[in-house]
Design an enzyme around this catalytic site. Structure first.
Site, mmCIF file in Angstrom:
data_model
loop_
_atom_site.group_PDB
_atom_site.id
_atom_site.type_symbol
_atom_site.label_atom_id
_atom_site.label_comp_id
_atom_site.label_asym_id
_atom_site.label_seq_id
_atom_site.Cartn_x
_atom_site.Cartn_y
_atom_site.Cartn_z
ATOM 1 N N ASP A 34 0.866 -1.181 0.000
ATOM 2 C CA ASP A 34 0.000 0.000 0.000
ATOM 3 C C ASP A 34 0.903 1.231 0.000
ATOM 4 O OD1 ASP A 34 -3.237 0.291 1.066
ATOM 5 O OD2 ASP A 34 -2.000 2.111 1.036
ATOM 6 N N TYR A 141 -14.648 8.266 -10.707
ATOM 7 C CA TYR A 141 -14.494 6.916 -10.157
ATOM 8 C C TYR A 141 -15.257 5.897 -11.025
ATOM 9 C CZ TYR A 141 -15.136 3.075 -6.771
ATOM 10 O OH TYR A 141 -15.167 1.849 -6.144
HETATM 11 P P1 NAD Z 1 -10.008 2.160 0.658
HETATM 12 O O1 NAD Z 1 -9.987 3.570 0.213
HETATM 13 O O2 NAD Z 1 -10.392 1.848 2.049
HETATM 14 O O3 NAD Z 1 -8.603 1.486 0.378
HETATM 15 C C1 NAD Z 1 -7.851 1.740 -0.780
HETATM 16 C C2 NAD Z 1 -6.401 1.594 -0.427
HETATM 17 O O4 NAD Z 1 -5.632 1.913 -1.586
HETATM 18 C C3 NAD Z 1 -5.949 2.531 0.706
HETATM 19 O O5 NAD Z 1 -5.320 1.811 1.743
HETATM 20 C C4 NAD Z 1 -4.961 3.477 0.023
HETATM 21 O O6 NAD Z 1 -3.882 3.859 0.861
HETATM 22 C C5 NAD Z 1 -4.476 2.618 -1.152
HETATM 23 N N1 NAD Z 1 -3.948 3.428 -2.238
HETATM 24 C C6 NAD Z 1 -4.480 4.570 -2.750
HETATM 25 N N2 NAD Z 1 -3.669 5.046 -3.722
HETATM 26 C C7 NAD Z 1 -2.637 4.168 -3.843
HETATM 27 C C8 NAD Z 1 -1.516 4.105 -4.673
HETATM 28 N N3 NAD Z 1 -1.249 5.059 -5.585
HETATM 29 N N4 NAD Z 1 -0.665 3.061 -4.541
HETATM 30 C C9 NAD Z 1 -0.901 2.102 -3.604
HETATM 31 N N5 NAD Z 1 -1.942 2.117 -2.775
HETATM 32 C C10 NAD Z 1 -2.812 3.135 -2.898
HETATM 33 O O7 NAD Z 1 -10.942 1.386 -0.370
HETATM 34 P P2 NAD Z 1 -11.618 -0.050 -0.181
HETATM 35 O O8 NAD Z 1 -12.996 0.182 0.275
HETATM 36 O O9 NAD Z 1 -10.755 -0.948 0.575
HETATM 37 O O10 NAD Z 1 -11.713 -0.492 -1.706
HETATM 38 C C11 NAD Z 1 -10.893 -1.505 -2.236
HETATM 39 C C12 NAD Z 1 -11.325 -1.752 -3.662
HETATM 40 O O11 NAD Z 1 -12.685 -2.178 -3.691
HETATM 41 C C13 NAD Z 1 -11.242 -0.518 -4.557
HETATM 42 O O12 NAD Z 1 -10.848 -0.900 -5.849
HETATM 43 C C14 NAD Z 1 -12.657 -0.019 -4.588
HETATM 44 O O13 NAD Z 1 -12.937 0.696 -5.760
HETATM 45 C C15 NAD Z 1 -13.420 -1.322 -4.555
HETATM 46 N N6 NAD Z 1 -14.776 -1.142 -4.056
HETATM 47 C C16 NAD Z 1 -15.006 -0.796 -2.758
HETATM 48 C C17 NAD Z 1 -16.312 -0.602 -2.331
HETATM 49 C C18 NAD Z 1 -16.612 -0.196 -0.912
HETATM 50 O O14 NAD Z 1 -17.768 0.040 -0.579
HETATM 51 N N7 NAD Z 1 -15.639 -0.129 -0.027
HETATM 52 C C19 NAD Z 1 -17.372 -0.793 -3.216
HETATM 53 C C20 NAD Z 1 -17.098 -1.112 -4.538
HETATM 54 C C21 NAD Z 1 -15.792 -1.315 -4.950
HETATM 55 N N1 SER Z 2 -18.770 2.142 -1.974
HETATM 56 C C1 SER Z 2 -18.045 2.689 -3.062
HETATM 57 C C2 SER Z 2 -18.084 4.180 -3.032
HETATM 58 O O1 SER Z 2 -18.991 4.694 -2.417
HETATM 59 C C3 SER Z 2 -18.661 2.195 -4.346
HETATM 60 O O2 SER Z 2 -17.685 1.702 -5.153
HETATM 61 O O3 SER Z 2 -17.254 4.811 -3.626
#
Ligand code: NAD
Ligand code: SER
Length: 317
Positions: A34, A141
């Site tokens: 990360d 996004y």
């Molecule tokens: P999050 O924001 O909690 O975690 C993302 C992580 O990526 C963070 O720890 C951040 O430090 C890291 N990051 C950001 N830029 C970076 C870079 N340049 N290099 C390396 N690391 C980097 O998001 P999440 O909720 O854990 O989401 C994980 C994945 O799941 C993402 O692809 C997101 O789009 C997808 N997603 C999440 C949700 C949700 O509700 N949480 C829903 C749909 C899709």
């Molecule tokens: N839960 C995510 C957001 O709100 C959907 O990808 O961005």
């Protein structure tokens, strides 16, 4: 022997998936990566500080550990993406292409990359949103996730790279706070209830969105990745659904456990994003192709969230 690299490992999903993958494959076979260090570095045997925009560093780390699978979670989410569109594009698209190129060049066996309900937009049917339908996202996004879907499908058909993907709904978990999304309110309400604070919700009371409890999301991810390749018929990204609720619904459910919880609705720029997304998701392809089935509804999730969060947050109210 598998060696698994997880990018975005310090995030909401990464911090939960890493536990499940360590249990399944042994923590000595998991490499967390990360741009931000995890809260507790001692939880990981191997942690690498990586910016996914840096392709050479990605390649170096993948070579160093002889990586066989990549879970590429690093991303900028919807609300943060609207504030920093250029960054969202670079991380979500350049970062993804870097991972796909490294995986192809090093002959990595499998890649997991999550998409989102954010690929849908204002002209998508909102009720029981089908797998194949209008996708006209209005956020950077969402545009990056839609582009990503086309890219991962391209790498599968053109290079034979086994990339698999799910369109997650809003994810709700207790291991860490969410990272700048439109569905974050559904996690924050639990923290406020346990701390005895009033909750200010940035969405309207009646704003219905598809949601999923983290244990279901983690299980879906592992089940998809462990399924026979022949069963994976959709190589862009699968719709998956579980539950669907409004801020009013979750408030009433949490209030059963915390009767003194107060809520105020103060919609901000995230309301427009939520209004463009589906209300619930039709996921028959995932259920048919590789046996997806959710376990948690709003009531069960609420009980489990509160039980687990209470151990982590000191109650003050
Ligand atoms: P999050 O924001 O909690 O975690 C993302 C992580 O990526 C963070 O720890 C951040 O430090 C890291 N990051 C950001 N830029 C970076 C870079 N340049 N290099 C390396 N690391 C980097 O998001 P999440 O909720 O854990 O989401 C994980 C994945 O799941 C993402 O692809 C997101 O789009 C997808 N997603 C999440 C949700 C949700 O509700 N949480 C829903 C749909 C899709
Ligand atoms: N839960 C995510 C957001 O709100 C959907 O990808 O961005």
């Amino acid at each position: 022997m598998e060696k698994i690299l997880i990018t975005g490992s310090s995030g909401q999903l990464g911090s939960e998936l890493i536990i499940a993958l360590s249990e399944a494959y042994g923590e000595e076979n998991i490499v967390a990566a990360d741009i931000h260090e995890p809260k507790n570095k001692d939880d990981y045997l191997f942690f690498e500080k990586i910016d996914v925009i840096d392709k050479n560093l990605l390649l170096e780390v993948a070579r160093k550990y002889k990586i066989t699978q990549i879970y590429h979670l690093a991303a900028i989410l919807s609300a943060t993406g609207e504030k920093h569109p250029g960054l969202a594009w670079r991380v979500n698209i350049d970062g993804l292409m870097n991972v796909l190129d490294v995986a192809r060049d090093l002959k990595v066996k499998k890649v997991y990359w999550p998409s989102s309900i954010a690929v849908f937009g204002p002209n998508t049917p909102k009720q029981d949103t089908p797998q194949h339908t209008v996708t006209d996202p209005g956020t950077v996004y969402g545009i990056s996730k839609l582009t990503g879907e086309r890219l991962v499908e391209y790498y599968f058909y053109h290079y034979g790279l086994d990339v698999r993907s799910l369109r997650y709904p809003g994810l709700i978990g207790y291991q860490s706070l969410p990272g700048g999304g439109t569905t974050d309110y559904a996690v924050e309400i639990f923290h406020k209830a346990i701390m005895g604070d009033k909750f200010t919700c940035f969405l309207r009371q009646d704003s219905r969105l598809p949601m999923m409890y983290m244990p279901d999301a983690v299980r879906a991810t592992l089940e998809l990745m462990e399924a026979d390749a022949g069963k994976i018929k959709i190589r862009s990204s699968y719709n998956i659904g579980a539950m669907s609720f409004t801020p009013g619904d979750i408030y009433r459910m949490v209030k059963k456990h915390y009767p003194r919880l107060e809520i105020e609705y103060r919609p901000d720029f995230r309301q427009e994003i939520a209004d463009s997304w589906p209300r619930n998701i039709e996921d028959s392809y995932a259920r048919h192709d590789w046996g997806w089935n959710h376990h948690y509804d709003l009531e069960r999730m609420t009980e489990d969230m509160i039980m687990n969060l209470k151990e982590r947050i000191p109650a003050t109210g």
